[in-house]
Motif scaffolding. Structure first.
Motif, PDB file in Angstrom:
ATOM      1  N   CYS A 293       0.989  -1.685  -0.007  1.00 20.81           N
ATOM      2  CA  CYS A 293      -0.247  -0.060   0.204  1.00 20.81           C
ATOM      3  C   CYS A 293       0.309   1.526   0.192  1.00 20.81           C
ATOM      4  CB  CYS A 293      -1.182   0.181   1.506  1.00 20.81           C
ATOM      5  SG  CYS A 293      -1.975   1.338   1.562  1.00 20.81           S
ATOM      6  N   LEU A 294       1.370   2.058  -1.048  1.00 19.30           N
ATOM      7  CA  LEU A 294       1.807   2.932  -1.494  1.00 19.30           C
ATOM      8  C   LEU A 294       0.930   4.354  -0.822  1.00 19.30           C
ATOM      9  CD1 LEU A 294       5.163   3.759  -2.617  1.00 19.30           C
ATOM     10  CD2 LEU A 294       3.172   4.445  -4.197  1.00 19.30           C
ATOM     11  N   ASN A 295       1.481   5.036   0.268  1.00 19.17           N
ATOM     12  CA  ASN A 295       0.302   5.747   1.063  1.00 19.17           C
ATOM     13  C   ASN A 295       1.056   7.704   0.817  1.00 19.17           C
ATOM     14  OD1 ASN A 295      -1.568   6.340   2.823  1.00 19.17           O
ATOM     15  ND2 ASN A 295      -0.976   5.659   5.164  1.00 19.17           N
ATOM     16  N   GLN A 296       0.229   7.797   1.461  1.00 18.11           N
ATOM     17  CA  GLN A 296       0.684   9.373   1.352  1.00 18.11           C
ATOM     18  C   GLN A 296       1.384   9.962   0.284  1.00 18.11           C
ATOM     19  OE1 GLN A 296       3.237   9.422   4.609  1.00 18.11           O
ATOM     20  NE2 GLN A 296       1.345   9.396   6.312  1.00 18.11           N
ATOM     21  N   ILE A 297       0.879   9.361  -1.298  1.00 18.79           N
ATOM     22  CA  ILE A 297       1.210  10.241  -2.478  1.00 18.79           C
ATOM     23  C   ILE A 297       0.658  11.525  -2.605  1.00 18.79           C
ATOM     24  CG2 ILE A 297       1.015   7.727  -3.701  1.00 18.79           C
ATOM     25  CD1 ILE A 297      -1.865   8.742  -4.429  1.00 18.79           C
ATOM     26  N   ASP A 298      -0.394  11.557  -1.256  1.00 15.24           N
ATOM     27  CA  ASP A 298      -0.129  13.448  -1.747  1.00 15.24           C
ATOM     28  C   ASP A 298       0.951  14.481  -1.602  1.00 15.24           C
ATOM     29  OD1 ASP A 298      -1.248  12.289   0.620  1.00 15.24           O
ATOM     30  OD2 ASP A 298      -2.435  13.963   0.936  1.00 15.24           O
ATOM     31  N   PHE A 299       1.113  13.413  -0.216  1.00 14.55           N
ATOM     32  CA  PHE A 299       2.218  14.495   0.384  1.00 14.55           C
ATOM     33  C   PHE A 299       3.786  14.620  -0.361  1.00 14.55           C
ATOM     34  CE2 PHE A 299       5.941  14.420   3.480  1.00 14.55           C
ATOM     35  CZ  PHE A 299       4.841  15.813   4.085  1.00 14.55           C
ATOM     36  N   ALA A 300       3.670  13.091  -0.727  1.00 10.11           N
ATOM     37  CA  ALA A 300       4.854  12.732  -2.171  1.00 10.11           C
ATOM     38  C   ALA A 300       5.020  13.889  -2.577  1.00 10.11           C
ATOM     39  CB  ALA A 300       5.391  11.755  -2.394  1.00 10.11           C
ATOM     40  N   GLN A 301       3.815  13.801  -3.384  1.00 13.60           N
ATOM     41  CA  GLN A 301       3.940  14.503  -4.672  1.00 13.60           C
ATOM     42  C   GLN A 301       4.362  16.698  -4.334  1.00 13.60           C
ATOM     43  OE1 GLN A 301      -0.213  14.154  -6.112  1.00 13.60           O
ATOM     44  NE2 GLN A 301       1.377  12.006  -7.298  1.00 13.60           N
ATOM     45  N   HIS A 302       3.500  16.631  -2.967  1.00 15.52           N
ATOM     46  CA  HIS A 302       3.953  17.838  -2.808  1.00 15.52           C
ATOM     47  C   HIS A 302       5.279  18.171  -2.060  1.00 15.52           C
ATOM     48  CE1 HIS A 302       1.895  21.611  -0.873  1.00 15.52           C
ATOM     49  NE2 HIS A 302       3.241  21.349   0.751  1.00 15.52           N
ATOM     50  N   GLU A 303       6.179  17.172  -2.061  1.00 13.47           N
ATOM     51  CA  GLU A 303       7.340  16.852  -2.197  1.00 13.47           C
ATOM     52  C   GLU A 303       8.087  16.937  -2.596  1.00 13.47           C
ATOM     53  OE1 GLU A 303       9.567  16.864   1.042  1.00 13.47           O
ATOM     54  OE2 GLU A 303       7.173  17.951   2.068  1.00 13.47           O
ATOM     55  N   GLY A 304       7.679  16.893  -3.720  1.00 12.96           N
ATOM     56  CA  GLY A 304       8.364  16.663  -5.411  1.00 12.96           C
ATOM     57  C   GLY A 304       8.694  15.444  -5.788  1.00 12.96           C
ATOM     58  N   ILE A 305       7.901  14.403  -4.848  1.00 17.53           N
ATOM     59  CA  ILE A 305       8.216  12.943  -5.906  1.00 17.53           C
ATOM     60  C   ILE A 305       7.048  12.061  -5.727  1.00 17.53           C
ATOM     61  CG2 ILE A 305       9.005  10.677  -4.455  1.00 17.53           C
ATOM     62  CD1 ILE A 305       9.763  12.568  -2.373  1.00 17.53           C
ATOM     63  N   SER A 306       7.488  11.770  -6.752  1.00 15.78           N
ATOM     64  CA  SER A 306       6.389  11.118  -7.709  1.00 15.78           C
ATOM     65  C   SER A 306       7.065   9.563  -7.985  1.00 15.78           C
ATOM     66  CB  SER A 306       5.599  11.247  -9.106  1.00 15.78           C
ATOM     67  OG  SER A 306       6.947  12.034  -9.894  1.00 15.78           O
ATOM     68  N   VAL A 307       6.154   8.247  -7.868  1.00 14.93           N
ATOM     69  CA  VAL A 307       6.037   6.874  -7.565  1.00 14.93           C
ATOM     70  C   VAL A 307       6.247   6.848  -9.211  1.00 14.93           C
ATOM     71  CG1 VAL A 307       6.834   5.060  -6.611  1.00 14.93           C
ATOM     72  CG2 VAL A 307       7.105   6.801  -5.360  1.00 14.93           C
ATOM     73  N   ASP A 308       6.130   5.857 -10.068  1.00 13.89           N
ATOM     74  CA  ASP A 308       5.920   5.013 -10.776  1.00 13.89           C
ATOM     75  C   ASP A 308       5.166   3.744 -10.048  1.00 13.89           C
ATOM     76  OD1 ASP A 308       4.706   3.565 -12.588  1.00 13.89           O
ATOM     77  OD2 ASP A 308       6.614   3.656 -14.416  1.00 13.89           O
ATOM     78  N   THR A 309       3.988   3.136 -10.450  1.00 13.28           N
ATOM     79  CA  THR A 309       3.287   2.003  -9.051  1.00 13.28           C
ATOM     80  C   THR A 309       3.572   1.221 -10.408  1.00 13.28           C
ATOM     81  OG1 THR A 309       1.069   2.722  -9.922  1.00 13.28           O
ATOM     82  CG2 THR A 309       2.173   3.384  -7.934  1.00 13.28           C
ATOM     83  N   LYS A 310       3.574   1.636 -11.932  1.00 18.76           N
ATOM     84  CA  LYS A 310       3.704  -0.346 -11.891  1.00 18.76           C
ATOM     85  C   LYS A 310       4.764  -0.498 -12.422  1.00 18.76           C
ATOM     86  CE  LYS A 310       2.619  -1.378 -17.092  1.00 18.76           C
ATOM     87  NZ  LYS A 310       3.803  -1.038 -17.812  1.00 18.76           N
ATOM     88  N   LYS A 311       6.374   0.222 -12.297  1.00 22.24           N
ATOM     89  CA  LYS A 311       7.675   0.054 -12.246  1.00 22.24           C
ATOM     90  C   LYS A 311       7.721  -0.662 -10.914  1.00 22.24           C
ATOM     91  CE  LYS A 311      11.272   2.257 -14.870  1.00 22.24           C
ATOM     92  NZ  LYS A 311      11.908   2.922 -15.133  1.00 22.24           N
ATOM     93  N   LEU A 312       7.357  -0.400  -9.773  1.00 25.45           N
ATOM     94  CA  LEU A 312       8.467  -0.467  -8.484  1.00 25.45           C
ATOM     95  C   LEU A 312       7.004  -1.825  -8.138  1.00 25.45           C
ATOM     96  CD1 LEU A 312       8.123  -0.159  -5.191  1.00 25.45           C
ATOM     97  CD2 LEU A 312       6.201   1.714  -5.274  1.00 25.45           C
ATOM     98  N   SER A 313       6.068  -2.681  -8.987  1.00 30.13           N
ATOM     99  CA  SER A 313       5.706  -3.973  -8.703  1.00 30.13           C
ATOM    100  C   SER A 313       5.908  -4.925  -9.601  1.00 30.13           C
ATOM    101  CB  SER A 313       4.049  -3.559  -9.227  1.00 30.13           C
ATOM    102  OG  SER A 313       2.950  -4.731  -9.239  1.00 30.13           O
ATOM    103  N   GLU A 314       6.727  -4.469 -10.807  1.00 34.41           N
ATOM    104  CA  GLU A 314       7.483  -5.728 -11.440  1.00 34.41           C
ATOM    105  C   GLU A 314       8.878  -5.692 -11.171  1.00 34.41           C
ATOM    106  OE1 GLU A 314       7.918  -3.279 -15.323  1.00 34.41           O
ATOM    107  OE2 GLU A 314       6.013  -4.325 -16.128  1.00 34.41           O
TER     108      GLU A 314
END
Lengths: 642, 76
Positions: free
Chosen positions: A120-141
């Motif tokens: 569960c990749l949580n707090q994605i809103d906060f991460a975006q605020h910090e300039g961090i975006s995660v590619d969930t597909k890549k992470l899952s792979e």
């Protein structure tokens, strides 16, 4: 253990680091129906709740926040043994999208256990605020497990999380193992081969790894030949890396976590300048302590003023209720009132006004991340008493109310340190004891004596702290904490955790206070009380030179410390305290009141946090200590002819 | 240059080279990501208080007693 026979039920456990929004997720999934789970052999509370979904009963279990599974802390031990023994149908690993690298370390450890897992990749809103975006597909792979992005605090992504989890339970396709370096993998392979001959049911790669790490479960008694072979291969790896095996494995895991996190994360320019500046302000030498003082005064005064405000409204309600009950035609109305209802009400009346604002503020500061900063700022001061920064807040709160202090001690993870903190909080003069000290010493002897008494109290706190940490061999090696990113807490979450804490508290504390109250009501009106006074008056005079009318107020102080002053006034033969007690007697009496017995509410809070045995030990210590202090001070002062 | 972590001033960077403490304490640090060779940056260090460091994109506070037992190779 099925509560709803006929309905299919699954156990889903939530695991993750501290400060990743795991409790927010738990609260969102289970609503207001939570209990402390009744799982066998648990030293750490495990919360449990239900979620009814598409005709299925999902039992959601909230495991404690942890960083690893090495079983060095009770939390880690509980988590690992829960997963191994209770075999949940699925584990949801909650990770903070803004701190992926740190969080993935635990993910890798969980994957080693070869259990059905969803990330569960949580707090994605906060991460975006910090300039961090995660590619969930890549992470899952790269992990080989499903990944669902969520903002648990706002309920975003939870439907998908549950659906993915259910799919995973239906189709637990084997996990892709995260591979170590070749030399370790080869060794693991040969250990697995050896284990196969033993016919073990559990996942053998995981056990092989634990064996290699020298953390093998005790139930597994190994054949000597395999044991020797293990030692040799461990030695080989250690020689190759010139480091202990534990260093090698954790390095490899972390470098995997680092690679996976880096490959699936994109960092842009962050929009967080204001936050970073504010954080620097909170942690710099001068401004940091200034801010801390302001916050503490704010906490203290809001508990006090808001508490008094709530208390006055409660009192109005109570007197209205009293009129209603007494004027009713119910038989024994006045007995029911004075034995039963007053007990319950006084329990609520005494503590609710003060713990309500306290819990609200505690939840707020906890969620904001400030508590960790408070620990950082006060760590060096707390060393004086043999404790660490985390003990500061609970002890400080003790000057308001010991109950809040003891409940607040839960933020300390180390159990021995928590016991010492609870012991010290019973010795900190709470507001009720301050009333006694001010009302006796302040009013009749002089304010400078009050200051002296407080200074002596602090000295005693430091001494008792030092001695008891040494005595308990508190192994806490020093402060090691993660300082979470500052953030503005969600009001909903603050309210929810306040509600759960209040509920927990009252369910536990009200019965104890009620029993205490009824007992006192029963002995109050009888010859019993005269007998007690007679029985103890000799002792009181001999040891502390206190007149016999002080016996009853001192004993009733157990119920509420303020009674120790109020009843002193009503019981004194001359009608005024000044005429009935000498200055020396006042000081001795105040000091005994200050230390001798945690009030009933405190005792029940102690039992709730530490159990009966330790609470009674603390109580016994307090009583002995108070009586000794009384003797010493009485003797000391009489030398100075006071 | 090799030094203990508590000697590193605010803003300086270093690499972890070793520990001088019991294995249990080392374990705790390892699982928080302070593995050998990890780069750290000191974000706060004053008085007798804890040393705060940035490591693996998070912030940790280590009591001075702990920081004194962590060996660092300073980086320019």
């Amino acid at each position: 253990m099925d509560r709803n026979p006929g309905i299919k039920s699954y156990v889903i456990a939530l695991a993750g680091n501290a400060n990743v929004g795991k409790s927010a997720l738990f609260n969102q999934l289970t609503g207001l129906h939570q209990t402390i789970g009744n799982w066998p052999g648990k030293t750490v509370e495990i919360k449990e709740g239900h979620l009814l979904h598409q005709g299925l009963d999902l039992r959601i279990v909230d495991l404690p926040g942890i960083y690893s599974l090495s079983s060095y802390s009770p939390e880690e031990e509980v988590t690992e043994s829960f997963i191994l023994e209770n075999k949940p149908d699925l584990v949801i690993n909650v990770v903070d999208a803004a701190h992926l690298e740190r969080n993935l370390y635990l993910t890798i450890l969980l994957m080693e256990m070869e259990i059905p897992l969803v990330l569960c990749l949580n707090q994605i809103d906060f991460a975006q605020h910090e300039g961090i975006s995660v590619d969930t597909k890549k992470l899952s792979e790269s992990l080989g497990i499903p990944v669902v992005p969520t903002v648990a605090i706002h309920g975003k992504g939870l439907d998908e999380l549950i659906q993915t989890s259910l799919d995973r339970i239906q189709d637990p396709s084997p996990l892709k193992a995260i591979k170590f370096g070749d030399e370790i993998e080869n060794t693991l392979q040969s250990v697995v081969e050896n284990l196969k001959t033993l016919n073990l049911q559990a996942s053998s790669r995981f056990f092989a790894l634990r064996l290699l790490e020298n953390k093998h479960p005790q139930a597994l008694s190994l054949d000597l030949a395999i044991q020797t072979e293990l030692d040799i291969s461990r030695k080989k790896i250690e020689d190759l890396h010139r480091e202990p095996i534990e260093y090698v494995l954790s390095s490899e895991r972390y470098s995997k976590a680092e690679h996976i996190a880096r490959d699936s994360t994109q960092i842009k320019k962050a929009n967080n300048k204001a936050r970073i500046l504010f954080d620097m302000f909170l942690l710099s030498p001068i401004s940091g302590y200034l801010a801390l003082t302001v916050f503490l005064l704010f906490i203290f005064s809001s508990i006090f003023y808001l508490g008094n405000f709530i208390a006055s409204w409660l009192e109005l309600g109570v007197s209205f209720l009293e009129g209603l009950v007494l004027s009713s035609s119910v038989p024994f109305a006045s007995e029911i009132w004075s034995y039963g209802i007053v007990g319950v009400i006084s329990a609520i009346e005494v503590v609710l006004p003060y713990i309500l604002p306290f819990y609200l503020l505690l939840s707020f500061f906890e969620d904001s991340g400030y508590i960790a900063r408070m620990a950082v700022l006060t760590d060096s001061v707390m060393h004086l008493a043999g404790l660490h920064g985390k003990a500061f807040l609970p002890l400080f709160l003790g000057y308001g109310c010991t109950v809040t202090s003891i409940l607040g001690s839960r933020i300390i993870e180390d159990r021995k340190e928590r016991i010492v903190t609870c012991l010290l909080s019973t010795l900190v003069p709470c507001s009720a004891r301050t009333i006694i000290i001010m009302g006796l010493i302040g009013a009749f002897i002089g304010f400078q004596w009050v200051l002296l008494v407080y200074a002596i109290n602090m000295l005693i706190l430091i001494l008792v702290g030092r001695i008891s940490t040494r005595f308990l061999k508190s192994s806490a090696p020093g402060l090691i904490i993660e300082v979470p990113t500052l953030r503005w807490p969600s009001l909903r979450n603050v309210l929810k955790s306040t509600w759960f804490r209040l509920k927990d508290f009252f369910l536990f504390v009200v019965p104890i206070i009620l029993v205490g109250h009824i007992t006192f009501e029963l002995i109050k009106n009888g010859s019993f009380i005269n007998n007690i006074e007679k029985a103890f008056s000799g002792v009181f005079r001999f040891f502390w030179d206190l007149p016999s009318f002080t016996v009853i107020p001192l004993i009733f102080g157990i119920l509420r410390k303020e009674l120790g002053l109020i009843m002193l006034q009503t019981f004194s033969p001359t009608g005024t305290i000044a005429g009935a007690l000498s200055p020396r007697q006042m000081i001795v009496y105040s000091l005994i009141m200050m230390f001798y017995f945690p009030c009933v509410a405190t005792l029940s809070a102690l039992v709730k946090e530490l159990g009966w045995k330790k609470s009674l030990a603390i109580t016994a210590f307090d009583i002995t200590f108070a009586l000794l202090i009384g003797i010493i001070v009485n003797l000391g002062l009489s030398l100075f002819l006071i | 240059m090799k030094t203990s972590l508590d000697k590193l001033e605010k803003g300086l960077k270093g690499k972890i080279v070793g520990f001088d403490m019991c294995s249990m304490q080392v374990s705790r640090l390892l699982c928080l990501g302070l593995t050998i060779g990890t780069e750290i940056e000191v974000s706060q260090n004053f008085g007798k208080g804890p040393v705060m460091i940035n490591v693996r994109s998070t912030c940790l506070a280590l009591g001075r007693g702990v920081a004194q037992k962590i060996w660092i190779e300073t980086l320019a």
